[in-house]
Every structure is written in C-alpha cells, then in structure tokens.
Scaffold this motif. Structure first.
Motif, PDB file in Angstrom:
ATOM      1  N   ASP A   1       0.780  -1.248   0.099  1.00  0.00           N
ATOM      2  CA  ASP A   1       0.113  -0.035   0.120  1.00  0.00           C
ATOM      3  C   ASP A   1       0.940   1.118   0.004  1.00  0.00           C
ATOM      4  O   ASP A   1       0.215   2.361  -0.549  1.00  0.00           O
ATOM      5  CB  ASP A   1      -0.884   0.062   1.399  1.00  0.00           C
ATOM      6  CG  ASP A   1      -1.679  -1.259   1.258  1.00  0.00           C
ATOM      7  OD1 ASP A   1      -1.997  -1.713   0.201  1.00  0.00           O
ATOM      8  OD2 ASP A   1      -2.126  -1.581   2.334  1.00  0.00           O
ATOM      9  N   SER A   2       1.983   1.204   0.481  1.00  0.00           N
ATOM     10  CA  SER A   2       2.852   2.257   0.732  1.00  0.00           C
ATOM     11  C   SER A   2       4.133   1.800   0.853  1.00  0.00           C
ATOM     12  O   SER A   2       4.562   1.038   1.722  1.00  0.00           O
ATOM     13  CB  SER A   2       2.443   3.274   1.962  1.00  0.00           C
ATOM     14  OG  SER A   2       3.527   4.265   1.880  1.00  0.00           O
ATOM     15  N   LEU A   3       5.231   2.559   0.052  1.00  0.00           N
ATOM     16  CA  LEU A   3       6.609   2.182   0.342  1.00  0.00           C
ATOM     17  C   LEU A   3       7.436   3.085   1.206  1.00  0.00           C
ATOM     18  O   LEU A   3       8.520   2.675   1.675  1.00  0.00           O
ATOM     19  CB  LEU A   3       7.280   2.333  -1.052  1.00  0.00           C
ATOM     20  CG  LEU A   3       6.760   1.199  -2.196  1.00  0.00           C
ATOM     21  CD1 LEU A   3       7.468   1.800  -3.448  1.00  0.00           C
ATOM     22  CD2 LEU A   3       7.142  -0.083  -1.906  1.00  0.00           C
ATOM     23  N   THR A   4       6.816   4.070   1.889  1.00  0.00           N
ATOM     24  CA  THR A   4       7.634   5.081   2.936  1.00  0.00           C
ATOM     25  C   THR A   4       7.097   4.668   4.088  1.00  0.00           C
ATOM     26  O   THR A   4       5.992   4.066   4.654  1.00  0.00           O
ATOM     27  CB  THR A   4       7.026   6.378   2.260  1.00  0.00           C
ATOM     28  OG1 THR A   4       5.752   6.726   2.348  1.00  0.00           O
ATOM     29  CG2 THR A   4       7.576   6.648   0.983  1.00  0.00           C
ATOM     30  N   ILE A   5       7.739   5.303   5.110  1.00  0.00           N
ATOM     31  CA  ILE A   5       7.783   5.339   6.708  1.00  0.00           C
ATOM     32  C   ILE A   5       7.497   6.511   7.092  1.00  0.00           C
ATOM     33  O   ILE A   5       7.135   6.795   8.158  1.00  0.00           O
ATOM     34  CB  ILE A   5       9.023   4.463   7.300  1.00  0.00           C
ATOM     35  CG1 ILE A   5       8.656   4.245   8.788  1.00  0.00           C
ATOM     36  CG2 ILE A   5      10.171   5.357   7.110  1.00  0.00           C
ATOM     37  CD1 ILE A   5       7.385   3.211   8.935  1.00  0.00           C
TER      38      ILE A   5
END
Length: 308
Positions: free
Chosen positions: A257-261
């Motif tokens: 869903d998302s590659l970032t933190i």
C-alpha cells in the motif's frame, strides 16, 4: 473498544521492484518480512506472490507455495491470500493458488473498476526489469474486472467450498452496495470484515470526508455485525490508520500500500510500518489483537483446516 486487527500487506501487485529495494520478491524475503511483521504486531498477513527472477506479480501456485508453508510454520498470523492478484490476470488465474491452499481468509474486491497506475512511471529513472515501465504506462487503459458473477464465483469456491472468510475490499460506495446485495442473497454471512481502500486512482480519494461517509453507509447497509478496516495508499497511510483506530476500526499497512515510513523516506521493511502503526494504536489507548483473537473475531476455521 475491541483490540485492533493490524493487517500487513507484504508485496501486492502495484509497486514494482524499481520503486524500492525493500519490496519483498523472493520466497526468502517474503518469509523474513512476513515473520518480522507478525512479530511486530500484525495478526493478519495479506499475501500476493511474485516471480522471484523478475519481481513480476505472479498467480502461479508454485510461487505461493514456495513461502506459504514456511510462513505457516514460523508464525501464528492469519495467512490471507489475495483473490485480486493483478488486474492483468484472469479470474481462473487469480483463484488458482487460493483454491489449492484453502486458506483461512481471502481478500475479495467488490467491483469492477479502473486501476490506473501510470502516474508512478514518471517517478522512476532507472528500471531494473524491462516489464515494469510498460506495465505501469499501460494501466491508462486497464480495467480490473470483478463482475457480480465473478464475485459469486469467489464466494462459492473459497467460502462455501473451502470455508474461507473474507477481507471485502471496497474502493467506493458502490462496492458497499454490492456487498450488501450478497449479504442479502446469503452468499456472505456475518461477521463481515470490510476493508475500505483509499487513494487508488480509479477509486475513492484519500479524504477524511470519504472515510466518514463510508462508515455511515456501511452502518446503514450492513447492520451491526460488521467491522471495518482502513488502508490508504502512499503518503496517506498512517494518517488514515490513526483515524480508523480512533473511530473504533482496524488498520492495514504494508509495502503493498505504501513504500514509505515518513515523508520521502523509504520503509526499510514491512515490520517498520507495523511497528509504527502499533505505536499509534497504543497511544490512542487501544492494543493490537493477537492472531488467536483475530480468528475469534472473524470466525475463522483455523490454520489446521487449511491445505498450506
């Protein structure tokens, strides 16, 4: 409030290997990241497979079975297999691995929709594989097909025949209407677990008003015996997770869903996102559900009744 079900979607079929070196592709990566996500607090692992040589989304049961038994042996988390696969796969292809594995839980997209990924191609300069750029750019003419007949097929094959329960993915209000239709027909039975999906181009945009409207609509259409979870693509992921947890709902995170933190920072793995959302949940005065609690809350048949 009930404990929070944290779902972690490990790899999906939207992001490509060139977008992040941390996206799990091989069986070893799937096992390592899935186990770590469960240890960090994920009660449910939402699973797709990839070709380990090319990183391309795969429906091949052999690619699933290269990691599923090892995940089942190494964690107590609920293994939730996608029946959505990829928009370029046929329904028979998408169901091949779930039918073989007979898991406790499957995802089910509740409608046909545009699935536009092409804006992501503009952000990548160096491609690892030759399939990635055409795959993304070609999505300006891509429709994910899940007609009422397709949905009924999945409900019968995976639910009635194999005893799986479902993560009903709803990208729009119309998907809730379709879910209520199948509940009335008796092909869906409570408790119902709804996954609201925000931020995919072709579905609802990630605006708080849409979340409030979806909850009100689900309350009206589905009655009391349902639970909702929320996922939001990209930068909206944690903000919407916090909203969901604060409203009494459940949450889904993961590199699907998302590659970032954080802003401009790639997540080092799936477990980092799980750990972050766990902190959010706990700071709101709630706690993550255990896998045993997840099975009880969702009425699952248990890991021993699968073919994994």
């Amino acid at each position: 409030m009930a404990p929070v079900l944290i779902t972690c979607a490990l790899t999906g079929s939207i992001h490509t290997p060139s977008m992040s070196p941390h996206l799990p592709v091989t069986p070893d990566e799937m096992v390592a990241q899935g186990t770590a996500a469960a240890e960090a607090g994920a009660a449910i692992l939402h699973l797709h497979a990839r070709d380990p040589e090319t990183g391309r989304p795969s429906a091949d049961p052999a690619h699933f079975m290269a990691f599923l038994p090892r995940l089942a042996a190494g964690t107590e988390a609920v293994l939730n297999l996608s029946t959505g696969g990829s928009a370029v796969m046929s329904l028979d292809e998408r169901l091949a691995a779930p039918k073989q594995a007979a898991p406790e839980m499957c995802s089910l997209n509740m409608g046909t929709m545009n699935f536009a990924l092409y804006p992501m191609a503009e952000r990548i300069a160096d491609w690892r594989h030759d399939w990635e750029k055409p795959f993304l750019e070609g999505s300006d003419d891509l429709v994910f097909k899940n007609t009422p007949r397709d949905i009924a097929t999945v409900l019968r094959e995976m639910g009635e025949t194999r005893g799986a329960r479902f993560e009903f993915e709803c990208y729009d209000v119309s998907h809730l209407v379709m879910l209520a239709h199948f509940l009335e027909r008796g092909l869906v039975r409570p408790p119902v677990f709804v996954q609201f999906v925000f931020g995919v181009l072709g579905g609802m945009d990630a605006h708080p008003d849409n979340l409030l409207h979806m909850v009100r609509t689900a309350d009206r259409l589905l009655g009391r015996d349902y639970a909702f979870s929320v996922l939001a693509a990209g930068r909206h992921q944690m903000r919407f997770a916090a909203m969901a947890a604060g409203m009494g709902g459940h949450v889904r995170v993961g590199l699907e869903d998302s590659l970032t933190i954080g802003p401009g920072e790639l997540a080092p793995d799936n477990a980092a996102q799980v750990a972050k959302v766990r902190r959010i949940v706990e700071e709101l005065g709630r706690r993550p559900a255990t896998p045993a609690e997840a099975r009880e809350m969702l009425g699952l048949k248990g890991a021993a009744a699968t073919a994994i």
